[in-house]
Design an enzyme around this catalytic site. Structure first.
Site, PDB file in Angstrom:
ATOM      1  N   GLN A   1       0.831  -1.204   0.000  1.00 33.91           N
ATOM      2  CA  GLN A   1       0.000   0.000   0.000  1.00 33.91           C
ATOM      3  C   GLN A   1       0.878   1.272   0.000  1.00 33.91           C
ATOM      4  O   GLN A   1       0.668   2.206   0.771  1.00 33.91           O
ATOM      5  CB  GLN A   1      -0.948  -0.015   1.196  1.00 33.91           C
ATOM      6  CG  GLN A   1      -2.125  -0.952   1.040  1.00 33.91           C
ATOM      7  CD  GLN A   1      -3.068  -0.531  -0.087  1.00 33.91           C
ATOM      8  OE1 GLN A   1      -3.223   0.642  -0.381  1.00 33.91           O
ATOM      9  NE2 GLN A   1      -3.719  -1.517  -0.708  1.00 33.91           N
ATOM     10  N   SER A   2       1.841   1.299  -0.887  1.00 34.13           N
ATOM     11  CA  SER A   2       2.804   2.397  -0.936  1.00 34.13           C
ATOM     12  C   SER A   2       2.185   3.682  -1.482  1.00 34.13           C
ATOM     13  O   SER A   2       1.748   3.723  -2.643  1.00 34.13           O
ATOM     14  CB  SER A   2       4.001   1.994  -1.800  1.00 34.13           C
ATOM     15  OG  SER A   2       4.832   3.099  -2.054  1.00 34.13           O
ATOM     16  N   ASN A   3       2.185   4.726  -0.672  1.00 35.47           N
ATOM     17  CA  ASN A   3       1.774   6.043  -1.155  1.00 35.47           C
ATOM     18  C   ASN A   3       2.786   6.576  -2.172  1.00 35.47           C
ATOM     19  O   ASN A   3       2.410   7.257  -3.128  1.00 35.47           O
ATOM     20  CB  ASN A   3       1.674   7.024   0.018  1.00 35.47           C
ATOM     21  CG  ASN A   3       0.638   6.620   1.029  1.00 35.47           C
ATOM     22  OD1 ASN A   3      -0.472   6.246   0.688  1.00 35.47           O
ATOM     23  ND2 ASN A   3       0.999   6.692   2.309  1.00 35.47           N
TER      24      ASN A   3
ATOM     25  N   ALA B   1       4.602   4.859  -4.315  1.00 32.88           N
ATOM     26  CA  ALA B   1       4.408   4.224  -5.614  1.00 32.88           C
ATOM     27  C   ALA B   1       3.252   4.879  -6.361  1.00 32.88           C
ATOM     28  O   ALA B   1       3.356   5.161  -7.569  1.00 32.88           O
ATOM     29  CB  ALA B   1       4.150   2.724  -5.434  1.00 32.88           C
TER      30      ALA B   1
END
Length: 336
Positions: free
Chosen positions: A75-77, A79
């Site tokens: 859940q990378s912001n 990325a």
């Protein structure tokens, strides 16, 4: 600190608001709480990485790259924001996502930021927890070069001296706002992970001789490891700026008491913080970074860490899209 010496694109919505949190301050009985709204930077739901990407993407274009590659947790912001600006600039984007939690929940693996990564046109692939993600980026870069592309590697979180310039600039922006408002800032608090945001803030605030301490609430690493990572990056950022040896080890402070069982794993304090901010200030936090950062701030306020009349600024690093990757943790019935 003359940041215009460095290549930079301008796509963030700046300056981001600096607002009082009056209802939350009353709820907690002081101190005077403020929020710096870096969730409002404007790039595909915003977030702190947008500031870093202004410098990183300018560097990529200056080098003539046609592709960007980066990595992060599922859940990378970071990325999501990288995928967004790549789409806007017409560059190809490859995202490697590490499943650090080992979760098989379809919402976690395919909703929230992951959904937006794909919607924005990024190529998304996953790696198991514990993978050497730096090596995975290098291998992908080699493959892309063999296919005739010129890739630009962005480290996780955009956290290198180029990316950290975004938060040197944020520190100067915050000081300008505070000066215009006549606001004496006693503390800055935020969630710290890949180190770039805190390193940039410390470099900017220390380099400006502001006297404002920065407290990072760690979302992953133990205190000593987190502080060492931030200090090393702050030192390298100051060197990149050419401002000399201005960062002392004691300028870097992190608190790792609110990580819980691990990175991206829910805690009761985080859930309380998300619900409390939503219902007092109508502000949405995220479960991985800003939720745990705010949980730390709330607990420290309750423990008397700050004076009743102190002005404490919480830097909101964004990430509300990740709320939809954790739909079952908030204890909400269909009726609310």
């Amino acid at each position: 600190m003359h940041l215009s010496r460095f290549p930079r694109l301008h796509f963030a919505h700046l300056p981001t608001p600096l607002e009082p949190m009056e209802a939350l301050s009353r709820e907690l009985g002081g101190p005077r709480l403020w929020i710096k709204r870096d969730d409002c930077t404007g790039l595909a739901t915003g977030g702190n990485k947008t500031r870093k990407l202004e410098f990183l993407m300018a560097d990529a274009l200056e080098q003539g790259c046609d592709t960007v590659i980066t990595q992060g947790a599922v859940q990378s912001n970071h990325a999501r924001q990288t995928a967004a600006i790549a789409a806007r600039l017409g560059l190809k984007c490859h995202v490697l996502l590490e499943n650090r939690t080992g979760s098989s929940d379809p919402d976690y693996l395919g909703n929230g930021n992951v959904l937006l990564d794909r919607l924005l046109g990024a190529s998304v692939s996953t790696r198991p927890g514990g993978a050497d993600m730096a090596r995975e980026l290098d291998l992908l870069a080699d493959q892309l070069r063999a296919d005739g592309h010129k890739p630009y590697i962005i480290p996780g979180g955009g956290s290198n001296p180029v990316g950290a310039l975004g938060y040197v600039n944020a520190a100067l922006e915050l000081l300008t706002q505070a000066n215009a408002m006549g606001l004496r800032i006693d503390h800055v608090v935020h969630a710290t992970g890949s180190a770039g945001t805190q390193a940039g803030l410390v470099t900017g605030l220390t380099g400006a001789r502001s006297g404002i301490p920065v407290l990072g609430i760690s979302v992953r690493a133990p205190r000593e490891a987190q502080e060492n990572a931030v200090f090393e990056l702050a030192r390298r950022t100051a060197e990149h700026l050419g401002i000399g040896d201005v960062i002392a080890r004691e300028d870097v402070v992190a608190n790792s008491d609110y990580v819980g069982e691990g990175y991206a794993l829910p805690t009761e304090g985080m859930v309380e913080a998300i619900r409390l901010l939503a219902r007092t200030e109508a502000i949405l936090l995220d479960p991985v970074y800003s939720g745990k950062g705010m949980a730390g701030l709330i607990d420290l306020v309750r423990k008397g860490r700050f004076g009743k009349t102190d002005n404490v600024v919480f830097l909101h690093t964004g990430g509300s899209a990740a709320l939809f990757g954790y739909p079952g943790i908030y204890g909400l019935s269909p009726e609310g």
